[in-house]
Write a protein that holds these residues in place. Structure first.
Motif, PDB file in Angstrom:
ATOM      1  N   PRO A  75     -13.170   6.451  24.852  1.00 32.10           N
ATOM      2  CA  PRO A  75     -12.652   5.110  24.541  1.00 32.10           C
ATOM      3  C   PRO A  75     -13.765   4.072  24.608  1.00 32.10           C
ATOM      4  N   LEU A  76     -13.801   3.181  23.621  1.00 33.05           N
ATOM      5  CA  LEU A  76     -14.860   2.179  23.530  1.00 33.05           C
ATOM      6  C   LEU A  76     -14.298   0.774  23.740  1.00 33.05           C
ATOM      7  N   TRP A  77     -15.136  -0.076  24.314  1.00 28.48           N
ATOM      8  CA  TRP A  77     -14.848  -1.503  24.498  1.00 28.48           C
ATOM      9  C   TRP A  77     -16.000  -2.270  23.868  1.00 28.48           C
ATOM     10  N   ALA A  78     -15.695  -3.211  23.002  1.00 25.31           N
ATOM     11  CA  ALA A  78     -16.726  -3.931  22.255  1.00 25.31           C
ATOM     12  C   ALA A  78     -17.053  -5.268  22.910  1.00 25.31           C
ATOM     13  N   MET A  79     -18.348  -5.528  23.077  1.00 23.39           N
ATOM     14  CA  MET A  79     -18.799  -6.846  23.514  1.00 23.39           C
ATOM     15  C   MET A  79     -18.847  -7.762  22.289  1.00 23.39           C
ATOM     16  N   ILE A  80     -18.117  -8.872  22.365  1.00 22.35           N
ATOM     17  CA  ILE A  80     -18.109  -9.879  21.297  1.00 22.35           C
ATOM     18  C   ILE A  80     -18.981 -11.024  21.788  1.00 22.35           C
ATOM     19  N   GLU A  81     -20.209 -11.078  21.269  1.00 22.28           N
ATOM     20  CA  GLU A  81     -21.191 -11.985  21.891  1.00 22.28           C
ATOM     21  C   GLU A  81     -22.160 -12.611  20.905  1.00 22.28           C
ATOM     22  N   THR A  82     -21.868 -12.559  19.607  1.00 22.72           N
ATOM     23  CA  THR A  82     -22.699 -13.231  18.611  1.00 22.72           C
ATOM     24  C   THR A  82     -21.779 -13.907  17.591  1.00 22.72           C
ATOM     25  N   PRO A  83     -22.307 -14.867  16.813  1.00 19.42           N
ATOM     26  CA  PRO A  83     -21.473 -15.479  15.768  1.00 19.42           C
ATOM     27  C   PRO A  83     -20.900 -14.451  14.794  1.00 19.42           C
ATOM     28  N   LEU A  84     -21.703 -13.449  14.407  1.00 21.06           N
ATOM     29  CA  LEU A  84     -21.195 -12.409  13.512  1.00 21.06           C
ATOM     30  C   LEU A  84     -20.078 -11.611  14.167  1.00 21.06           C
ATOM     31  N   SER A  85     -20.200 -11.358  15.470  1.00 26.40           N
ATOM     32  CA  SER A  85     -19.133 -10.660  16.198  1.00 26.40           C
ATOM     33  C   SER A  85     -17.817 -11.400  16.048  1.00 26.40           C
ATOM     34  N   VAL A  86     -17.864 -12.723  16.243  1.00 24.14           N
ATOM     35  CA  VAL A  86     -16.646 -13.525  16.180  1.00 24.14           C
ATOM     36  C   VAL A  86     -16.101 -13.580  14.755  1.00 24.14           C
ATOM     37  N   MET A  87     -16.984 -13.751  13.776  1.00 22.30           N
ATOM     38  CA  MET A  87     -16.544 -13.840  12.392  1.00 22.30           C
ATOM     39  C   MET A  87     -15.882 -12.544  11.917  1.00 22.30           C
ATOM     40  N   ASN A  88     -16.299 -11.400  12.470  1.00 16.83           N
ATOM     41  CA  ASN A  88     -15.777 -10.108  12.033  1.00 16.83           C
ATOM     42  C   ASN A  88     -14.820  -9.474  13.040  1.00 16.83           C
ATOM     43  N   VAL A  89     -14.428 -10.215  14.068  1.00 18.25           N
ATOM     44  CA  VAL A  89     -13.698  -9.583  15.181  1.00 18.25           C
ATOM     45  C   VAL A  89     -12.337  -9.034  14.751  1.00 18.25           C
ATOM     46  N   GLY A  90     -11.701  -9.645  13.781  1.00 20.25           N
ATOM     47  CA  GLY A  90     -10.423  -9.121  13.318  1.00 20.25           C
ATOM     48  C   GLY A  90     -10.553  -7.738  12.722  1.00 20.25           C
ATOM     49  N   ASN A  91     -11.623  -7.517  11.979  1.00 24.03           N
ATOM     50  CA  ASN A  91     -11.876  -6.201  11.395  1.00 24.03           C
ATOM     51  C   ASN A  91     -12.349  -5.210  12.459  1.00 24.03           C
ATOM     52  N   GLY A 142     -10.478  -2.212  23.960  1.00 25.19           N
ATOM     53  CA  GLY A 142     -10.504  -3.608  24.353  1.00 25.19           C
ATOM     54  C   GLY A 142     -11.708  -4.354  23.816  1.00 25.19           C
ATOM     55  N   LEU A 143     -11.625  -5.686  23.911  1.00 24.34           N
ATOM     56  CA  LEU A 143     -12.696  -6.599  23.528  1.00 24.34           C
ATOM     57  C   LEU A 143     -13.115  -7.385  24.763  1.00 24.34           C
ATOM     58  N   ILE A 144     -14.418  -7.560  24.948  1.00 24.43           N
ATOM     59  CA  ILE A 144     -14.945  -8.293  26.097  1.00 24.43           C
ATOM     60  C   ILE A 144     -15.871  -9.386  25.573  1.00 24.43           C
ATOM     61  N   LEU A 145     -15.574 -10.615  25.931  1.00 28.54           N
ATOM     62  CA  LEU A 145     -16.386 -11.740  25.467  1.00 28.54           C
ATOM     63  C   LEU A 145     -17.680 -11.838  26.263  1.00 28.54           C
ATOM     64  N   GLY A 146     -18.789 -11.937  25.546  1.00 28.45           N
ATOM     65  CA  GLY A 146     -20.086 -12.194  26.167  1.00 28.45           C
ATOM     66  C   GLY A 146     -20.432 -13.655  25.971  1.00 28.45           C
ATOM     67  N   THR A 202     -10.275 -17.046  18.818  1.00 27.83           N
ATOM     68  CA  THR A 202     -10.320 -16.118  17.682  1.00 27.83           C
ATOM     69  C   THR A 202     -10.343 -14.682  18.177  1.00 27.83           C
ATOM     70  N   THR A 203     -11.119 -14.427  19.228  1.00 22.62           N
ATOM     71  CA  THR A 203     -11.190 -13.073  19.802  1.00 22.62           C
ATOM     72  C   THR A 203      -9.848 -12.660  20.390  1.00 22.62           C
ATOM     73  N   ILE A 204      -9.185 -13.579  21.079  1.00 22.73           N
ATOM     74  CA  ILE A 204      -7.871 -13.269  21.652  1.00 22.73           C
ATOM     75  C   ILE A 204      -6.853 -13.000  20.550  1.00 22.73           C
ATOM     76  N   LEU A 205      -6.895 -13.779  19.468  1.00 22.07           N
ATOM     77  CA  LEU A 205      -5.990 -13.543  18.337  1.00 22.07           C
ATOM     78  C   LEU A 205      -6.193 -12.147  17.759  1.00 22.07           C
ATOM     79  N   ALA A 206      -7.451 -11.745  17.587  1.00 21.08           N
ATOM     80  CA  ALA A 206      -7.748 -10.417  17.036  1.00 21.08           C
ATOM     81  C   ALA A 206      -7.241  -9.319  17.959  1.00 21.08           C
ATOM     82  N   ALA A 207      -7.441  -9.507  19.259  1.00 22.06           N
ATOM     83  CA  ALA A 207      -6.976  -8.505  20.227  1.00 22.06           C
ATOM     84  C   ALA A 207      -5.464  -8.373  20.184  1.00 22.06           C
ATOM     85  N   ARG A 208      -4.764  -9.484  20.132  1.00 24.99           N
ATOM     86  CA  ARG A 208      -3.303  -9.437  20.104  1.00 24.99           C
ATOM     87  C   ARG A 208      -2.794  -8.841  18.787  1.00 24.99           C
ATOM     88  N   ALA A 209      -3.466  -9.157  17.683  1.00 23.23           N
ATOM     89  CA  ALA A 209      -3.041  -8.632  16.382  1.00 23.23           C
ATOM     90  C   ALA A 209      -3.114  -7.114  16.341  1.00 23.23           C
TER      91      ALA A 209
END
Length: 364
Positions: free
Chosen positions: A188-204, A213-217, A247-254
């Motif tokens: 199982p993998l957990w992704a660090m969301i910690e760059t502008p590109l991470s946030v822009m693509n987090v839904g995908n 899970g997603l973890i904000l950096g 945005t990250t929380i929205l993607a996680a919930r979706a």
């Protein structure tokens, strides 16, 4: 590691060290010959598990690892992130990995949800980290791997295939038309969301079947977004990060994934921490990553259901069950002048289940 003729990764084959602290007793042993899981079995369901506090522990610090045993009750974290990446200097990377391997052989980690944060793709430590993390998860010492700098679903796919090579599980695709040909990792993998590109693509990114899970950096995000760090607790704390966090929380919930907020750097400032944890709760995050054990009790307290919430949830469930048991049920119930629908009963049951699990974990 090196490219193979097929374009994959040739991951180093290695047997991990078997040694114990003085007077220690071996709990488990890791082996490079982990059982093959050709079809990458479904991950354990963590949707109702509390993730209020996720404590970073740099694995180069043996004392910090040993101190985990002394944390109990409300001071015990719900999760521990064994860090091989940012919290460890380049000269101590191999030592940190060896420390963690030894620690997991002799320590009981069942009272918290353990994750290991590996070094990012393209570094000289990545291949060894993937192999080690595969063996740690296979041995039961940790539950998954945290991958830094995830900026696209292709990044997750690449890491998933690397873990499948390391575990000998091949590259089986997830069943179901919704996931297409995406490969589910054996770990199982957990992704660090910690760059502008991470946030822009987090839904995908969040739709990938390998992710739990997603973890904000937020420190890296602040740097990349050129946001000045907060110097004190105010009502506008992290104003420049709100879009990224939400945005990250929205993607996680979706995509029904866990989402953990970033750290509060001033670990001695408990008042400031409390305000930021409350903000994370109001945004809808499941928990917060922490830098120091003294941040655990206030975080656990704020992110736990209150007595009033538990009592109200019990009444909602009772009201709904009583209403739905009658022959003249009209589709809604009424509690103290407020409408109660099925969605409210579902939320109430979820809160009660979470409160019971928190109480059970506190008594471990």
């Amino acid at each position: 590691y090196a490219p193979t003729p097929a374009g994959g990764l040739r991951l180093p084959s290695r047997r991990l060290p078997h040694y114990a602290p003085a007077g220690g007793k071996r709990r488990r042993a890791f082996s490079s010959s982990s059982p093959s899981h050709r079809h990458s079995p479904a991950y354990p369901d963590v949707s109702s598990r509390p993730f209020r506090s996720m404590l970073y522990v740099p694995c180069s610090n043996s004392r910090a690892l040993q101190k985990l045993d002394s944390l109990s009750g409300g001071a015990r974290p719900d999760g521990v992130m064994f860090d091989l990446e940012d919290g460890v200097s380049p000269l101590q990377k191999c030592k940190a990995r060896a420390n963690l391997e030894a620690f997991l052989c002799y320590q009981d980690t069942s009272s918290y949800f353990g994750l290991v944060r590996i070094n990012k793709r393209g570094t000289e430590w990545y291949g060894d980290d993937v192999v080690a993390a595969s063996e740690m998860v296979g041995g039961g010492g940790v539950r998954g791997a945290v991958v830094p700098k995830i900026e696209s679903v292709e990044c997750v796919e690449e890491v998933s295939r690397a873990f499948n090579e390391a575990s000998g599980s091949g590259s089986s695709s997830e069943d179901g038309d919704n996931e297409g040909e995406l490969v589910r990792s054996a770990v199982p993998l957990w992704a660090m969301i910690e760059t502008p590109l991470s946030v822009m693509n987090v839904g995908n990114v969040a739709r990938h079947p390998s992710l739990q899970g997603l973890i904000l950096g937020t420190n890296d995000l602040s740097k990349e977004l050129q946001v000045s760090p907060s110097t004190k607790s105010t009502s506008t704390t992290r104003e420049g990060l709100k879009v990224a966090i939400q945005t990250t929380i929205l993607a996680a919930r979706a995509h029904k994934k866990v989402v953990i907020d970033g750290v509060y750097n001033k670990f001695a400032d408990i008042d400031g921490l409390r305000e930021e944890v409350l903000q994370a709760r109001n945004f809808g995050a499941d928990g917060k990553t922490l830098l120091h054990p003294n941040q655990i009790p206030p975080t656990n307290e704020i992110l736990a259901p209150t007595d009033e919430e538990v009592e109200y949830s019990r009444r909602v469930v009772e009201c709904w069950e009583e209403a739905t048991s009658g022959e003249d049920f009209a589709g809604v119930a009424v509690l103290n002048g407020s409408l109660v629908e099925e969605l409210h009963a579902v939320d109430a049951r979820r809160l009660l289940e979470r409160a019971a699990m928190i109480e059970e974990m506190a008594g471990v």
